[in-house]
Scaffold this active site. Structure first.
Site, PDB file in Angstrom:
ATOM      1  N   GLU A  34      76.520  60.304 -33.360  1.00 12.56           N
ATOM      2  CA  GLU A  34      75.869  60.818 -34.561  1.00 12.56           C
ATOM      3  C   GLU A  34      75.289  59.703 -35.423  1.00 12.56           C
ATOM      4  O   GLU A  34      75.832  58.603 -35.505  1.00 12.56           O
ATOM      5  CB  GLU A  34      76.871  61.645 -35.374  1.00 12.56           C
ATOM      6  CG  GLU A  34      77.460  62.776 -34.555  1.00 12.56           C
ATOM      7  CD  GLU A  34      78.015  63.903 -35.398  1.00 12.56           C
ATOM      8  OE1 GLU A  34      77.879  63.873 -36.623  1.00 12.56           O
ATOM      9  OE2 GLU A  34      78.599  64.829 -34.810  1.00 12.56           O
ATOM     10  N   ASP A  35      74.187  60.023 -36.050  1.00 13.59           N
ATOM     11  CA  ASP A  35      73.636  59.237 -37.158  1.00 13.59           C
ATOM     12  C   ASP A  35      73.372  57.767 -36.827  1.00 13.59           C
ATOM     13  O   ASP A  35      73.747  56.886 -37.603  1.00 13.59           O
ATOM     14  CB  ASP A  35      74.578  59.301 -38.363  1.00 13.59           C
ATOM     15  CG  ASP A  35      74.771  60.712 -38.906  1.00 13.59           C
ATOM     16  OD1 ASP A  35      74.477  61.656 -38.174  1.00 13.59           O
ATOM     17  OD2 ASP A  35      75.231  60.864 -40.045  1.00 13.59           O
ATOM     18  N   CYS A  73      71.150  66.573 -38.459  1.00 10.30           N
ATOM     19  CA  CYS A  73      71.868  67.074 -37.290  1.00 10.30           C
ATOM     20  C   CYS A  73      71.578  68.529 -36.924  1.00 10.30           C
ATOM     21  O   CYS A  73      71.213  68.819 -35.788  1.00 10.30           O
ATOM     22  CB  CYS A  73      73.371  66.861 -37.470  1.00 10.30           C
ATOM     23  SG  CYS A  73      74.036  67.520 -39.009  1.00 10.30           S
ATOM     24  N   ASP A 234      71.930  61.488 -32.455  1.00 10.99           N
ATOM     25  CA  ASP A 234      71.323  62.768 -32.862  1.00 10.99           C
ATOM     26  C   ASP A 234      70.212  62.656 -33.904  1.00 10.99           C
ATOM     27  O   ASP A 234      69.554  63.637 -34.202  1.00 10.99           O
ATOM     28  CB  ASP A 234      72.395  63.780 -33.297  1.00 10.99           C
ATOM     29  CG  ASP A 234      73.108  63.412 -34.587  1.00 10.99           C
ATOM     30  OD1 ASP A 234      72.977  62.261 -35.048  1.00 10.99           O
ATOM     31  OD2 ASP A 234      73.810  64.289 -35.134  1.00 10.99           O
ATOM     32  N   HIS A 235      69.979  61.488 -34.461  1.00 11.09           N
ATOM     33  CA  HIS A 235      68.827  61.194 -35.335  1.00 11.09           C
ATOM     34  C   HIS A 235      69.002  59.788 -35.862  1.00 11.09           C
ATOM     35  O   HIS A 235      69.911  59.063 -35.436  1.00 11.09           O
ATOM     36  CB  HIS A 235      68.695  62.200 -36.495  1.00 11.09           C
ATOM     37  CG  HIS A 235      69.965  62.465 -37.230  1.00 11.09           C
ATOM     38  ND1 HIS A 235      70.563  61.515 -38.042  1.00 11.09           N
ATOM     39  CD2 HIS A 235      70.786  63.539 -37.254  1.00 11.09           C
ATOM     40  CE1 HIS A 235      71.678  62.006 -38.543  1.00 11.09           C
ATOM     41  NE2 HIS A 235      71.852  63.228 -38.070  1.00 11.09           N
TER      42      HIS A 235
END
Length: 629
Positions: A34-35, A73, A234-235
């Site tokens: 994530e992130d 997300c 995810d980004h």
């Protein structure tokens, strides 16, 4: 029984061929984190400590222009699970949970039908609801090891160590030296900022170790040569102006793809160990790609393009991105890149990219940056994030990788700007992007017609007829004035009136006064256009009584006894932009009904906090339920 015995050889042959077919199909493993952006050693980041992912990349291929399609997300994951741009489903807004149309099937269900065992460990966080998601198991214990013997698997392992919430803990001594951080030019050089960056890189090292444990499990099970592995985030990074930003720093992600020798026929042309691909790939492409690897033809309603497998396609010319409401803050932006230039279209240009979000402001780097901006202690580049953004932005990543010099008004780049503007608008039309239908109006119309937002987009929405009204901010002033003078005297539908009011919101008071009659008429009509008109009139210094009435209109819109939660969120945002508010208005707001459960409840509570009303209670983590089917 005799008939069965007579057909036994044929049955055995059929079963044997089925087993052989299964053996010829690859297992597919997605390791996701994530992130975080491409801040890995294999992407040339010398500050990063990611030896395991770097080793994976050395025997795989990395995509240097991979995009999450959305910079947050839930919207990004909605795009992945559907293979569609979430705005075509009305699912672009954070945690909106819209209902899916009957024809939509999540890709795990399609893989499952094709004989794959599908597991997800464990985050879903989709903005869209379907009855069956397709997972055999989706939980904190889901694992490919639970599959029946010989069955090919598709498995996701999602790691949260690098999440935004994890880079702002009280850890006093990051392993990465804060003094050695290479700060992006838009971040002020302050200890808090450096420490958060160092903590971010510490977390990437932890994710690196977690990813290796997944790979070790494959090897120990003897499945290393039978499994295609993806690693991606995810980004963009959880640092401010990464996550939630519509530009490249919010969308650019790592993408490492390993195709073992056994399945090299499924790899793209030019695939080689340690290689790089400049092909534009986005999250919208992941669903059709995984289906293609499994030998399943992607359905026509998916927008993405497979970049691996039997049904891989030619590379697209552009990669598209989008930004909708982020938590309690509505916004509407779209972006695209050709790999060199990044174009951003901001439909609400009176807003900044850096809206104050309750959750994001918990990060010390964000708070310090904003406080320095308020004090006038940030330079031009650092201040831009907190100021209203222009309607169009254009950046040349080859010369300006941090997107700090807007070329939209530079004559030598005018043709590039026009080409990308046209490509964006064509994308809106082709995908039935609901960019032109504000969230409250989208839900109201869908409910009125008894359809899902996706069906509304396909059958009851004509973006081409609305674009001219939303395009006013792109016109030369004289041309825009002539259009306004014509349209503001007509009895236009609510949506067209909304976009006229949005444009007026960007003009100085001296220009707005000419359209006061239109604004008063619009405020009396009701709906979201009335809300926007009320905000504009509330700013007028000429007529105090009229301004006070407009504020009271906004207070009424904020009341959830009179408005739905979507409209209430918009009203609270309008009131926040009018601060400081009179004490009498604050007292009235304090007495308003504010939902605390269901959609929008927490976001309304956060907006009340921004206004100095009771602060939102800390969000309680709900126990995750398994949804095994």
């Amino acid at each position: 029984m005799i008939r069965l015995f007579c057909n036994l050889p044929a049955l055995v042959l059929l079963l044997a061929s089925s087993v052989a077919l299964a053996a010829e199909r690859p297992n597919i493993l997605w390791i996701t984190a994530e992130d975080h952006g491409p801040h890995l050693g294999c992407y040339g980041d010398t500050y990063a400590t990611t030896p395991h992912l770097d080793a994976l990349a050395s025997r795989s291929m990395i995509y240097t222009r991979a995009s999450s399609t959305a910079p947050v997300c839930a919207a990004a994951r909605t795009t992945i699970i559907t293979g569609m741009y979430a705005p075509s489903l009305g699912a672009q807004h954070m945690r909106s949970r819209v209902k899916a149309p009957e024809w939509l099937t999540f890709y795990p269900a399609l893989l499952r039908e094709a004989g794959y065992y599908c597991t997800n460990r464990a985050k879903e966080d989709y903005n869209i609801r379907v009855e069956h998601k397709g997972w055999h198991e989706s939980s904190s214990k889901a694992h490919w090891k639970s599959r029946p013997e010989g069955k090919p698997f598709f498995a996701i392992f999602n790691f949260t160590k690098s999440h935004e919430s994890q880079i702002r803990n009280a850890h006093p001594n990051p392993q990465h030296d804060p003094s050695k951080v290479s700060l992006p030019p838009y971040h002020p050089d302050r200890p808090e900022v450096r420490k958060n960056w160092a903590q971010y890189y510490d977390r990437l090292t932890e994710v690196d170790r977690q990813a290796q444990r997944c790979l070790d499990e494959l090897k120990q099970a003897g499945l290393e040569d039978d499994t295609i592995v993806f690693y991606y985030a995810d980004h963009g990074s959880g640092m401010p102006r990464g996550k939630r930003y519509a530009g490249w720093s919010g969308l650019h992600v790592p993408m490492i793809v390993h195709v073992p020798e056994k399945f090299r026929h499924l790899a793209p042309e030019g695939y080689r160990a340690g290689g790089q691909s400049e092909r534009l790939v986005g999250f919208v492409d992941l669903a059709p790609t995984v289906l293609s690897l499994a030998g399943v033809k992607p359905p026509e309603w998916q927008h993405g393009r497979a970049f691996l497998g039997k049904y891989q396609t030619e590379a697209p010319k552009y990669s598209f991105g989008f930004r909708g409401r982020m938590d309690e803050r509505p916004d509407v932006s779209r972006s695209l890149t050709d790999g060199r230039f990044v174009y951003i279209r901001n439909y609400l240009p009176f807003l900044p990219h850096g809206q104050r979000l309750y959750y994001q402001m918990q990060t010390p780097a964000t708070r310090v940056w904003f406080e320095l901006f308020q004090k006038g202690e940030t330079n031009t580049v650092q201040s831009a994030f907190w100021k209203s953004h222009p309607a169009e932005e254009l950046y040349d990543l080859s010369k300006d990788p941090h997107e700090t010099v807007n070329l939209a008004a530079v004559p030598e780049h005018h043709q590039t700007l026009l080409a990308m503007r046209q490509a964006h608008e064509q994308q809106v039309v082709n995908t039935r992007d609901l960019v032109l239908l504000p969230e409250p109006m989208m839900h109201q119309q869908a409910e009125k017609l008894g359809v899902t937002p996706a069906e509304l987009a396909k059958k009851h929405y004509d973006p081409e007829s609305i674009l001219p009204y939303a395009r006013l901010s792109l016109l030369p002033k004289g041309e825009a004035d002539r259009a306004l003078e014509k349209w503001t005297t007509q009895d236009l539908p609510l949506l067209e009136s909304y976009w006229l009011a949005v444009y007026l919101q960007t003009l100085p008071e001296s220009d707005v006064v000419k359209y006061e009659a239109f604004l008063l008429r619009t405020m009396k009509r009701g709906g979201l256009p009335a809300l926007v008109a009320a905000e504009i009139l509330a700013r007028s210094p000429r007529n105090k009584q009229q301004a006070e009435q407009a504020v009271q209109r906004l207070v009424a819109f904020a009341d959830t006894k009179q408005s739905d939660s979507f409209t209430s969120i918009y009203a609270y945002n309008a009131l926040d932009r009018l601060q400081p508010l009179p004490e009498s208005v604050i007292k009235k707001l304090a007495k308003l009904n504010a939902v605390t459960e269901g959609y929008g409840g927490s976001y309304i509570a956060r907006m009340r906090g921004h206004l100095g009303l009771p602060e939102p209670a800390p969000t309680k983590k709900k126990k995750r339920k398994s949804n095994s089917k």
